[in-house]
Design a protein around this motif. Structure first.
Motif, mmCIF file in Angstrom:
data_model
loop_
_atom_site.group_PDB
_atom_site.id
_atom_site.type_symbol
_atom_site.label_atom_id
_atom_site.label_comp_id
_atom_site.label_asym_id
_atom_site.label_seq_id
_atom_site.Cartn_x
_atom_site.Cartn_y
_atom_site.Cartn_z
ATOM 1 N N GLY A 31 5.018 -0.776 2.799
ATOM 2 C CA GLY A 31 6.275 -0.876 2.057
ATOM 3 C C GLY A 31 6.060 -0.793 0.561
ATOM 4 N N LEU A 32 4.990 -1.400 0.089
ATOM 5 C CA LEU A 32 4.663 -1.339 -1.338
ATOM 6 C C LEU A 32 4.209 0.061 -1.728
ATOM 7 N N ARG A 33 3.483 0.716 -0.833
ATOM 8 C CA ARG A 33 3.035 2.100 -1.088
ATOM 9 C C ARG A 33 4.245 3.027 -1.172
ATOM 10 N N ASP A 34 5.219 2.829 -0.294
ATOM 11 C CA ASP A 34 6.415 3.677 -0.311
ATOM 12 C C ASP A 34 7.154 3.585 -1.642
ATOM 13 N N TYR A 73 3.923 1.151 -5.679
ATOM 14 C CA TYR A 73 3.264 0.015 -6.321
ATOM 15 C C TYR A 73 1.776 -0.047 -5.998
ATOM 16 N N VAL A 74 1.404 0.458 -4.818
ATOM 17 C CA VAL A 74 -0.004 0.532 -4.427
ATOM 18 C C VAL A 74 -0.255 1.905 -3.818
ATOM 19 N N ARG A 75 -1.535 2.242 -3.683
ATOM 20 C CA ARG A 75 -1.902 3.461 -2.969
ATOM 21 C C ARG A 75 -3.098 3.134 -2.089
ATOM 22 N N SER A 76 -3.280 3.938 -1.068
ATOM 23 C CA SER A 76 -4.407 3.710 -0.168
ATOM 24 C C SER A 76 -5.361 4.886 -0.242
ATOM 25 N N GLU A 77 -6.620 4.584 -0.068
ATOM 26 C CA GLU A 77 -7.672 5.588 -0.048
ATOM 27 C C GLU A 77 -8.390 5.463 1.279
ATOM 28 N N LYS A 78 -8.511 6.569 1.978
ATOM 29 C CA LYS A 78 -9.135 6.560 3.298
ATOM 30 C C LYS A 78 -10.631 6.761 3.196
ATOM 31 N N GLY A 79 -11.302 6.459 4.314
ATOM 32 C CA GLY A 79 -12.727 6.734 4.418
ATOM 33 C C GLY A 79 -13.597 5.601 3.934
ATOM 34 N N HIS A 80 -14.899 5.857 3.986
ATOM 35 C CA HIS A 80 -15.881 4.870 3.550
ATOM 36 C C HIS A 80 -15.648 4.532 2.076
ATOM 37 N N GLY A 81 -15.567 3.267 1.774
ATOM 38 C CA GLY A 81 -15.308 2.847 0.399
ATOM 39 C C GLY A 81 -13.844 2.897 0.027
ATOM 40 N N GLY A 82 -12.975 3.160 1.013
ATOM 41 C CA GLY A 82 -11.540 3.237 0.754
ATOM 42 C C GLY A 82 -10.891 1.871 0.792
ATOM 43 N N GLY A 83 -9.596 1.875 0.651
ATOM 44 C CA GLY A 83 -8.815 0.634 0.669
ATOM 45 C C GLY A 83 -7.569 0.783 -0.176
ATOM 46 N N ASN A 135 2.373 0.303 -13.159
ATOM 47 C CA ASN A 135 2.251 -0.410 -14.416
ATOM 48 C C ASN A 135 2.814 -1.812 -14.179
ATOM 49 N N LEU A 136 1.998 -2.837 -14.333
ATOM 50 C CA LEU A 136 2.435 -4.211 -14.068
ATOM 51 C C LEU A 136 3.615 -4.628 -14.948
ATOM 52 N N ARG A 137 3.750 -3.984 -16.107
ATOM 53 C CA ARG A 137 4.874 -4.323 -17.003
ATOM 54 C C ARG A 137 6.198 -3.761 -16.494
ATOM 55 N N ALA A 138 6.128 -2.789 -15.584
ATOM 56 C CA ALA A 138 7.340 -2.114 -15.116
ATOM 57 C C ALA A 138 7.852 -2.647 -13.774
ATOM 58 N N VAL A 139 7.102 -3.509 -13.113
ATOM 59 C CA VAL A 139 7.478 -3.974 -11.782
ATOM 60 C C VAL A 139 7.830 -5.456 -11.841
ATOM 61 N N THR A 140 9.020 -5.790 -11.363
ATOM 62 C CA THR A 140 9.475 -7.174 -11.361
ATOM 63 C C THR A 140 9.263 -7.810 -9.989
ATOM 64 N N LEU A 141 9.381 -9.118 -9.961
ATOM 65 C CA LEU A 141 9.291 -9.829 -8.689
ATOM 66 C C LEU A 141 10.417 -9.382 -7.757
ATOM 67 N N ARG A 142 11.565 -9.060 -8.327
ATOM 68 C CA ARG A 142 12.663 -8.560 -7.504
ATOM 69 C C ARG A 142 12.301 -7.215 -6.871
ATOM 70 N N ASP A 143 11.630 -6.365 -7.617
ATOM 71 C CA ASP A 143 11.199 -5.080 -7.068
ATOM 72 C C ASP A 143 10.315 -5.294 -5.841
ATOM 73 N N VAL A 144 9.378 -6.218 -5.956
ATOM 74 C CA VAL A 144 8.472 -6.492 -4.841
ATOM 75 C C VAL A 144 9.243 -7.097 -3.675
ATOM 76 N N TYR A 145 10.152 -8.023 -3.973
ATOM 77 C CA TYR A 145 11.002 -8.630 -2.941
ATOM 78 C C TYR A 145 11.763 -7.541 -2.176
ATOM 79 N N GLU A 146 12.326 -6.602 -2.884
ATOM 80 C CA GLU A 146 13.071 -5.518 -2.243
ATOM 81 C C GLU A 146 12.150 -4.595 -1.451
#
Length: 154
Positions: A46-49, A52-62, A68-79
């Motif tokens: 949901g956060l990736r959509d 706010y986050v991205r995922s990397e596949k394969g060995h060493g991924g995650g 930008n932490l300044r652009a995302v509010t707690l409400r954004d994360v809640y939603e």
């Protein structure tokens, strides 16, 4: 009554992620959240959509912070979490034809709406950067360095 601490847990994880160079696995984040990696992957999707986050596949991924932490509010994360129910309390609905129940529910509905609006306004004012700044101020006051393995030590 059990409290839903998903928002708090996700904010906790996001701040940890912001302190880490490189990707972090779902298994590692599950340990931080004290849950199952499958739950973490579902939440992170949901956060990736939202970007706010991205995922990397394969060995060493995650997972990595992708915003930008300044652009995302707690409400954004809640939603991004699907706007879960805020209140554990609710109205009685056993006798919908009862005028007393109707009066009580009308008053409670208004109170719930006002409280929810106030909370959403507050969550919209607080950014992830503000939480990070608070963390760094607490860390400086403690005089320590950040180490994820010992971050939860008292």
């Amino acid at each position: 009554m059990r409290r839903d601490s998903k928002l708090s847990g996700v904010l906790h994880v996001l701040l940890h992620m912001a302190e880490i160079e490189g990707p972090v696995t779902s298994e590692f984040l599950a340990g931080v959240m004290q849950t199952n990696p499958v739950v973490v992957r579902r939440i992170m999707a949901g956060l990736r959509d939202r970007g706010y986050v991205r995922s990397e596949k394969g060995h060493g991924g995650g997972w990595r912070i992708a915003c930008n932490l300044r652009a995302v509010t707690l409400r954004d994360v809640y939603e991004a979490l699907g706007a879960p129910e805020i209140f554990a309390m609710g109205n009685r609905s056993e006798a919908p034809g009862c005028l007393v129940e109707q009066a009580v529910n009308a008053a409670m509905d208004e109170s719930f709406r006002e409280a929810e609006a106030l909370l959403m306004t507050q969550l919209g004012r607080i950014t992830l950067a503000a939480l990070s700044a608070d963390f760094h101020a607490r860390l400086a006051a403690r005089g320590g360095d950040f180490n994820l393995e010992t971050a939860h030590a008292v």
